[in-house]
Design a protein around this motif. Sequence first.
Motif, mmCIF file in Angstrom:
data_model
loop_
_atom_site.group_PDB
_atom_site.id
_atom_site.type_symbol
_atom_site.label_atom_id
_atom_site.label_comp_id
_atom_site.label_asym_id
_atom_site.label_seq_id
_atom_site.Cartn_x
_atom_site.Cartn_y
_atom_site.Cartn_z
ATOM 1 N N UNK A 188 0.838 -1.205 0.000
ATOM 2 C CA UNK A 188 0.000 0.000 0.000
ATOM 3 C C UNK A 188 0.876 1.259 0.000
ATOM 4 N N UNK A 189 1.991 1.191 0.747
ATOM 5 C CA UNK A 189 2.824 2.406 0.880
ATOM 6 C C UNK A 189 3.885 2.539 -0.200
ATOM 7 N N UNK A 190 4.417 1.388 -0.645
ATOM 8 C CA UNK A 190 5.571 1.460 -1.561
ATOM 9 C C UNK A 190 5.277 0.946 -2.966
ATOM 10 N N UNK A 191 4.222 0.170 -3.108
ATOM 11 C CA UNK A 191 3.911 -0.431 -4.404
ATOM 12 C C UNK A 191 4.151 -1.934 -4.375
ATOM 13 N N UNK A 192 3.842 -2.616 -5.495
ATOM 14 C CA UNK A 192 3.962 -4.081 -5.545
ATOM 15 C C UNK A 192 5.366 -4.570 -5.191
ATOM 16 N N UNK A 193 5.406 -5.640 -4.426
ATOM 17 C CA UNK A 193 6.702 -6.222 -4.029
ATOM 18 C C UNK A 193 7.222 -7.071 -5.193
ATOM 19 N N UNK A 194 8.376 -6.696 -5.716
ATOM 20 C CA UNK A 194 8.963 -7.452 -6.838
ATOM 21 C C UNK A 194 9.742 -8.665 -6.335
ATOM 22 N N UNK A 195 10.372 -8.496 -5.177
ATOM 23 C CA UNK A 195 11.098 -9.635 -4.589
ATOM 24 C C UNK A 195 10.960 -9.585 -3.081
ATOM 25 N N UNK A 196 10.762 -10.759 -2.479
ATOM 26 C CA UNK A 196 10.836 -10.834 -1.018
ATOM 27 C C UNK A 196 12.044 -11.699 -0.673
ATOM 28 N N UNK A 197 12.887 -11.191 0.210
ATOM 29 C CA UNK A 197 14.056 -11.941 0.683
ATOM 30 C C UNK A 197 13.771 -12.376 2.120
ATOM 31 N N UNK A 198 13.600 -13.669 2.308
ATOM 32 C CA UNK A 198 13.212 -14.195 3.624
ATOM 33 C C UNK A 198 14.471 -14.611 4.366
ATOM 34 N N UNK A 199 14.969 -13.698 5.198
ATOM 35 C CA UNK A 199 16.287 -13.900 5.794
ATOM 36 C C UNK A 199 16.308 -14.013 7.301
ATOM 37 N N UNK A 200 15.162 -13.825 7.976
ATOM 38 C CA UNK A 200 15.175 -13.938 9.445
ATOM 39 C C UNK A 200 15.585 -15.361 9.811
ATOM 40 N N UNK A 201 16.541 -15.507 10.701
ATOM 41 C CA UNK A 201 17.001 -16.849 11.064
ATOM 42 C C UNK A 201 17.833 -16.812 12.326
ATOM 43 N N UNK A 202 18.059 -17.984 12.895
ATOM 44 C CA UNK A 202 18.875 -18.063 14.115
ATOM 45 C C UNK A 202 19.584 -19.413 14.185
ATOM 46 N N UNK A 203 20.635 -19.442 15.003
ATOM 47 C CA UNK A 203 21.359 -20.691 15.268
ATOM 48 C C UNK A 203 21.438 -20.896 16.770
ATOM 49 N N UNK A 204 21.136 -22.102 17.213
ATOM 50 C CA UNK A 204 21.311 -22.453 18.630
ATOM 51 C C UNK A 204 22.150 -23.733 18.671
ATOM 52 N N UNK A 205 23.192 -23.776 19.516
ATOM 53 C CA UNK A 205 24.021 -24.990 19.570
ATOM 54 C C UNK A 205 23.166 -26.211 19.934
ATOM 55 N N UNK A 206 23.580 -27.356 19.414
ATOM 56 C CA UNK A 206 22.817 -28.582 19.639
ATOM 57 C C UNK A 206 23.746 -29.616 20.262
ATOM 58 N N UNK A 207 23.465 -29.974 21.505
ATOM 59 C CA UNK A 207 24.276 -30.966 22.220
ATOM 60 C C UNK A 207 23.388 -32.173 22.478
ATOM 61 N N UNK A 208 23.686 -33.265 21.808
ATOM 62 C CA UNK A 208 22.809 -34.441 21.867
ATOM 63 C C UNK A 208 22.722 -35.018 23.287
ATOM 64 N N UNK A 209 23.767 -34.762 24.127
ATOM 65 C CA UNK A 209 23.742 -35.281 25.491
ATOM 66 C C UNK A 209 23.076 -34.333 26.480
ATOM 67 N N UNK A 210 22.714 -33.177 26.005
ATOM 68 C CA UNK A 210 22.053 -32.192 26.878
ATOM 69 C C UNK A 210 21.151 -31.325 25.995
ATOM 70 N N UNK A 211 20.088 -31.960 25.513
ATOM 71 C CA UNK A 211 19.304 -31.317 24.445
ATOM 72 C C UNK A 211 18.554 -30.097 24.971
ATOM 73 N N UNK A 212 18.796 -28.992 24.304
ATOM 74 C CA UNK A 212 18.099 -27.738 24.605
ATOM 75 C C UNK A 212 16.820 -27.718 23.740
ATOM 76 N N UNK A 213 15.754 -28.290 24.322
ATOM 77 C CA UNK A 213 14.517 -28.413 23.535
ATOM 78 C C UNK A 213 13.959 -27.052 23.153
ATOM 79 N N UNK A 214 14.027 -26.122 24.092
ATOM 80 C CA UNK A 214 13.499 -24.789 23.813
ATOM 81 C C UNK A 214 14.253 -24.167 22.619
ATOM 82 N N UNK A 215 15.583 -24.310 22.654
ATOM 83 C CA UNK A 215 16.395 -23.758 21.561
ATOM 84 C C UNK A 215 16.066 -24.426 20.231
ATOM 85 N N UNK A 216 15.876 -25.751 20.284
ATOM 86 C CA UNK A 216 15.545 -26.497 19.062
ATOM 87 C C UNK A 216 14.217 -26.002 18.493
#
Length: 257
Positions: free
Chosen positions: A77-105
């Motif tokens: 509405x404000x800028x006009x038709x979107x020609x490209x959307x770049x979907x870049x939101x992301x995160x990394x959480x360490x994964x330790x199989x012997x102490x699984x951080x379920x919330x992080x996963x």
Amino acid sequence: MADRKYPWRVVWITGASGAICGEIARRLAAQGVTVAATARPSEKLDALAASSEHITAFPADVLEPDALKACGAKVEAELGPIDMVLLGAGMYVPFDIRNIDLDGFHKTMALNVDGVINGVAAALPSMLERRQGQLAIMGSLFGYAGWPGNGGYGASKAAVINLAESLKLELRGSGIDVTLINPGFVDTPLNASYDPKKKIFVMSKERCARKILEKLPKKPYEIAFPMQVEGFMKTVRNMPRALSFSLVRWFIKAMGA
Ligand SMILES: NC(=O)c1ccc[n+]([C@@H]2O[C@H](COP(=O)([O-])OP(=O)(O)OC[C@H]3O[C@@H](n4cnc5c(N)ncnc54)[C@H](OP(=O)(O)O)[C@@H]3O)[C@@H](O)[C@H]2O)c1
């Protein structure tokens, strides 16, 4: 199109306050592309918008599908038709199989996978109506193969790689292009907690953004780099599993990590 270097007039970017997508936003704006920058409200997002007359902040949480749809509608509405959307939101959480951080996963899966499909759902209907548009999705080369310590992030990026393939197949003939962007390691806050010894062929966010923007205008299905990591991960992916597990174990040992 008003802009000469790039084929887009309006680009909507999620994760725009982040290292890689922020750099892409600035480079696009420097060439006169109108950028709609989305992330959750923050000083970083405000500073990005303040850095160029071509960047406008559209704060939203990609985990809220209705709010994200409303955000996409507001951008158009404000800028006009979107020609490209770049979907870049992301995160990394360490994964330790012997102490699984379920919330992080769960958080990683939600942001890296749900956040992407929420963005697709927000941008695609108008593109389909116009029979024109480009969906660019940030994946990762580490979505191609399982890797010790990477169970959450790798699984989320494997899902994104699969999703992008489905989108590509399904959108054939619709006028919508799908581009999957798979970098290797980039030096950003996202992977600050990752063991530096295990980071191979790390590149700067500037180099990453430049490499993405070199190819994105041609609308290829995949942009993957650096070639050493791409070659290794895709070889591992395509090998018989008994061999690939041995190769990854050998590689990790050889790195001394
Ligand atoms: N860095 C690497 O080595 C690397 C390699 C390959 C692929 N990638 C991918 O490239 C993308 C960007 O990575 P990066 O390293 O530049 O990450 P980054 O600097 O940590 O940026 C992450 C971005 O995601 C946004 N975000 C987080 N949660 C959000 C939410 N709920 N709603 C809206 N936005 C949210 C953040 O903004 P707020 O927190 O302010 O909302 C920020 O703008 C990611 O998808 C990542 O997986 C990165």
